[in-house]
Design a protein around this motif. Sequence first.
Motif, PDB file in Angstrom:
ATOM      1  N   ARG A 171      10.573 -26.766 -51.757  1.00 30.42           N
ATOM      2  CA  ARG A 171      12.045 -26.861 -51.479  1.00 30.42           C
ATOM      3  C   ARG A 171      12.176 -26.343 -50.081  1.00 30.42           C
ATOM      4  O   ARG A 171      13.476 -26.610 -49.253  1.00 30.42           O
ATOM      5  CB  ARG A 171      13.063 -25.806 -52.092  1.00 30.42           C
ATOM      6  N   ASN A 172      11.906 -25.493 -49.428  1.00 28.49           N
ATOM      7  CA  ASN A 172      11.825 -25.449 -48.045  1.00 28.49           C
ATOM      8  C   ASN A 172      10.848 -26.407 -46.446  1.00 28.49           C
ATOM      9  O   ASN A 172      11.029 -25.799 -46.076  1.00 28.49           O
ATOM     10  CB  ASN A 172      11.392 -24.016 -48.202  1.00 28.49           C
ATOM     11  N   GLY A 173      10.378 -27.405 -47.984  1.00 29.69           N
ATOM     12  CA  GLY A 173       9.745 -28.970 -46.762  1.00 29.69           C
ATOM     13  C   GLY A 173       8.022 -28.486 -46.717  1.00 29.69           C
ATOM     14  O   GLY A 173       7.854 -28.685 -45.877  1.00 29.69           O
ATOM     15  N   ILE A 174       7.965 -26.903 -47.480  1.00 26.64           N
ATOM     16  CA  ILE A 174       5.951 -26.938 -46.709  1.00 26.64           C
ATOM     17  C   ILE A 174       5.588 -27.782 -48.643  1.00 26.64           C
ATOM     18  O   ILE A 174       6.400 -27.950 -49.585  1.00 26.64           O
ATOM     19  CB  ILE A 174       6.315 -25.339 -47.280  1.00 26.64           C
ATOM     20  N   THR A 175       4.737 -28.056 -47.771  1.00 23.89           N
ATOM     21  CA  THR A 175       3.383 -29.392 -48.187  1.00 23.89           C
ATOM     22  C   THR A 175       2.010 -29.042 -48.047  1.00 23.89           C
ATOM     23  O   THR A 175       1.219 -29.957 -48.707  1.00 23.89           O
ATOM     24  CB  THR A 175       3.592 -30.920 -47.683  1.00 23.89           C
ATOM     25  N   LYS A 176       2.047 -28.434 -47.081  1.00 23.58           N
ATOM     26  CA  LYS A 176       0.350 -27.407 -46.960  1.00 23.58           C
ATOM     27  C   LYS A 176       0.571 -25.871 -47.178  1.00 23.58           C
ATOM     28  O   LYS A 176       0.697 -25.498 -47.114  1.00 23.58           O
ATOM     29  CB  LYS A 176      -0.364 -28.338 -46.039  1.00 23.58           C
ATOM     30  N   LEU A 177      -1.426 -25.737 -48.028  1.00 25.46           N
ATOM     31  CA  LEU A 177      -0.995 -23.731 -48.670  1.00 25.46           C
ATOM     32  C   LEU A 177      -1.490 -23.468 -46.888  1.00 25.46           C
ATOM     33  O   LEU A 177      -1.096 -22.152 -47.196  1.00 25.46           O
ATOM     34  CB  LEU A 177      -2.473 -24.190 -48.732  1.00 25.46           C
ATOM     35  N   ASP A 178      -1.723 -23.403 -45.947  1.00 26.15           N
ATOM     36  CA  ASP A 178      -1.748 -23.145 -44.745  1.00 26.15           C
ATOM     37  C   ASP A 178      -0.459 -22.814 -44.138  1.00 26.15           C
ATOM     38  O   ASP A 178      -0.584 -21.160 -42.984  1.00 26.15           O
ATOM     39  CB  ASP A 178      -2.937 -23.782 -43.431  1.00 26.15           C
ATOM     40  N   GLU A 179       0.619 -23.707 -44.299  1.00 29.85           N
ATOM     41  CA  GLU A 179       2.396 -23.105 -44.092  1.00 29.85           C
ATOM     42  C   GLU A 179       2.182 -22.051 -44.771  1.00 29.85           C
ATOM     43  O   GLU A 179       3.632 -21.616 -44.462  1.00 29.85           O
ATOM     44  CB  GLU A 179       2.886 -23.787 -44.006  1.00 29.85           C
ATOM     45  N   CYS A 180       1.698 -21.709 -45.696  1.00 29.42           N
ATOM     46  CA  CYS A 180       2.752 -20.701 -46.532  1.00 29.42           C
ATOM     47  C   CYS A 180       2.559 -18.830 -46.557  1.00 29.42           C
ATOM     48  O   CYS A 180       3.259 -18.769 -46.553  1.00 29.42           O
ATOM     49  CB  CYS A 180       2.224 -20.846 -48.539  1.00 29.42           C
ATOM     50  N   SER A 181       1.841 -18.918 -45.910  1.00 27.93           N
ATOM     51  CA  SER A 181       1.550 -17.635 -45.339  1.00 27.93           C
ATOM     52  C   SER A 181       2.132 -16.935 -44.072  1.00 27.93           C
ATOM     53  O   SER A 181       3.169 -16.267 -44.275  1.00 27.93           O
ATOM     54  CB  SER A 181      -0.018 -16.858 -44.640  1.00 27.93           C
ATOM     55  N   GLU A 182       2.581 -18.526 -43.105  1.00 29.83           N
ATOM     56  CA  GLU A 182       3.442 -17.762 -41.990  1.00 29.83           C
ATOM     57  C   GLU A 182       4.686 -17.754 -42.842  1.00 29.83           C
ATOM     58  O   GLU A 182       6.284 -17.212 -42.524  1.00 29.83           O
ATOM     59  CB  GLU A 182       3.586 -19.176 -41.355  1.00 29.83           C
ATOM     60  N   PHE A 183       5.372 -18.158 -44.206  1.00 30.59           N
ATOM     61  CA  PHE A 183       6.437 -18.812 -44.603  1.00 30.59           C
ATOM     62  C   PHE A 183       6.409 -17.358 -45.234  1.00 30.59           C
ATOM     63  O   PHE A 183       7.839 -16.478 -44.900  1.00 30.59           O
ATOM     64  CB  PHE A 183       6.444 -20.012 -45.599  1.00 30.59           C
ATOM     65  N   ASP A 184       6.050 -17.130 -46.119  1.00 34.58           N
ATOM     66  CA  ASP A 184       5.783 -15.495 -46.346  1.00 34.58           C
ATOM     67  C   ASP A 184       6.154 -14.211 -46.060  1.00 34.58           C
ATOM     68  O   ASP A 184       6.344 -13.731 -46.052  1.00 34.58           O
ATOM     69  CB  ASP A 184       4.362 -15.255 -47.559  1.00 34.58           C
ATOM     70  N   LEU A 185       5.657 -14.412 -44.387  1.00 31.95           N
ATOM     71  CA  LEU A 185       6.472 -13.668 -43.196  1.00 31.95           C
ATOM     72  C   LEU A 185       7.599 -13.564 -43.101  1.00 31.95           C
ATOM     73  O   LEU A 185       8.096 -12.816 -42.918  1.00 31.95           O
ATOM     74  CB  LEU A 185       4.988 -13.718 -42.405  1.00 31.95           C
ATOM     75  N   LEU A 186       7.743 -14.682 -42.507  1.00 34.07           N
ATOM     76  CA  LEU A 186       8.891 -14.945 -42.393  1.00 34.07           C
ATOM     77  C   LEU A 186      10.409 -14.820 -43.776  1.00 34.07           C
ATOM     78  O   LEU A 186      11.135 -14.485 -42.963  1.00 34.07           O
ATOM     79  CB  LEU A 186       9.289 -16.416 -41.879  1.00 34.07           C
ATOM     80  N   ARG A 187      10.022 -14.954 -44.765  1.00 35.65           N
ATOM     81  CA  ARG A 187      10.266 -14.731 -45.499  1.00 35.65           C
ATOM     82  C   ARG A 187      11.378 -13.207 -45.928  1.00 35.65           C
ATOM     83  O   ARG A 187      13.384 -13.581 -45.912  1.00 35.65           O
ATOM     84  CB  ARG A 187      10.218 -14.718 -46.940  1.00 35.65           C
ATOM     85  N   PRO A 188      11.305 -12.346 -45.529  1.00 30.71           N
ATOM     86  CA  PRO A 188      11.914 -10.641 -45.433  1.00 30.71           C
ATOM     87  C   PRO A 188      13.239 -11.306 -44.485  1.00 30.71           C
ATOM     88  O   PRO A 188      14.220 -10.726 -45.099  1.00 30.71           O
ATOM     89  CB  PRO A 188      10.753 -10.399 -45.063  1.00 30.71           C
ATOM     90  N   GLN A 189      12.634 -11.445 -43.596  1.00 33.84           N
ATOM     91  CA  GLN A 189      14.378 -11.899 -42.624  1.00 33.84           C
ATOM     92  C   GLN A 189      15.271 -12.438 -42.614  1.00 33.84           C
ATOM     93  O   GLN A 189      16.204 -12.385 -42.859  1.00 33.84           O
ATOM     94  CB  GLN A 189      12.829 -12.039 -41.321  1.00 33.84           C
TER      95      GLN A 189
END
Length: 405
Positions: free
Chosen positions: A287-305
């Motif tokens: 839903r957030n436009g992420i289609t690769k597993l490599d991008e998931c870690s970066e999304f998880d870091l920005l998620r709390p903010q």
Amino acid sequence: MAVVPLSTEDAQRYQCSYCGCDITLRLKCASCNDFDLCLHCFSSGATAGSHKPDHPYQLIDEGSFPLLTMDWGAIEEVLLLDAVEQDGLGNWDDIAAHVVTKTAKESKDHYNGLYVNGIIGEGTIPPTNHEAVLSNQGGEVPPSPPHYTPARLEHPEQMELGYMPYRDDFEREYDNNAEAVISEMSFAADDDDIEKALKLAHVDMYNRRMAERERRKRMAHQHNLIAGKQKLSTIKKRMSKEEKELGGRYHQFARLMEPEKYEAFIQSLKKEKQLKHRIKELMRYRRNGITKLDECSEFDLLRPQQDKTTEKQDLDTTRSSNGKDAGEQELSLAPGFSLLSLAERKLCNSVAMKPNGYLHVKAEVLKSSALRRIGYVVQPKLPAMLTSEHRQKLGRYMTTCGWLC
């Protein structure tokens, strides 16, 4: 010299008074008190104390002599009949264990050949019932209770549970009064059909209650539930929170499964829950436009903010839609709120003062103002927790109202 057979209760209780060996076939002195000799000492002419070799004797056989057939001794016949009465006709394994010296097949063949089809059976069992007895259809034979390895418990745990490991029993069993159904029941020859049917119904009730007791005990053994509180607490501490939750929700299925299958069932539920959680995470990434597993870690870091920003926006939206902030809502529930004017309510909200506190300050100010008018110089007693800024706001408001000069 007479030959006297003894009952099973007296068997193997005697020793030779001369050499001390155990006696099966013994010679009892008829003149001396409690004096028995084995065959070897008797043939040797043993003499001890007041006993003389020329005293009269009785030859006493402890049951080794044949009674009905040459390969079955009298003591074995008695043990066979006792076992059939205690264990039930058809439980030949238990009967053979009771007889000890014969196998299950030998016990079955001997009993059916003599006590059913033989001369004893012909005189005691009606001919129409022979086939029913042989096919074991004369009545339901209750199964023998299963044998388990006793639970290994420390003495304090045994005392806590009332568990007796050598008997594999509890001081208080499940359905502890089940035996009361048949405890005072007896069958008589003059019972009519109704009385017999009623008594058999009570026996059936008793067997069902015993079967349920054994089922529960079997389940407790299989799932290692016979343990003290401390041991169970230690086992629970080793379990994860997820395993505790699943075990508490599905523990009623344990009685329907073997321990290994129940453990596999719990693990499969745990795996299902993990897969559902992972599927939700992947759907959120998509839903957030992420289609690769490599991008998931970066999304998880920005998620709390991002979550904090979203939460703040939601809070501001809620405040604007309600027309009141959290401070006003809390103030409206405080005691004394109804005694304040609209201007006083705004003042209390701005200085973070409870209505009762404000009313106390107001009373002090009016009291000191009245005393000054008649010549007394008195300073109003204000709460020490008020900051200088809050004091100034209160002073300006009360001066505007004419309460302070």
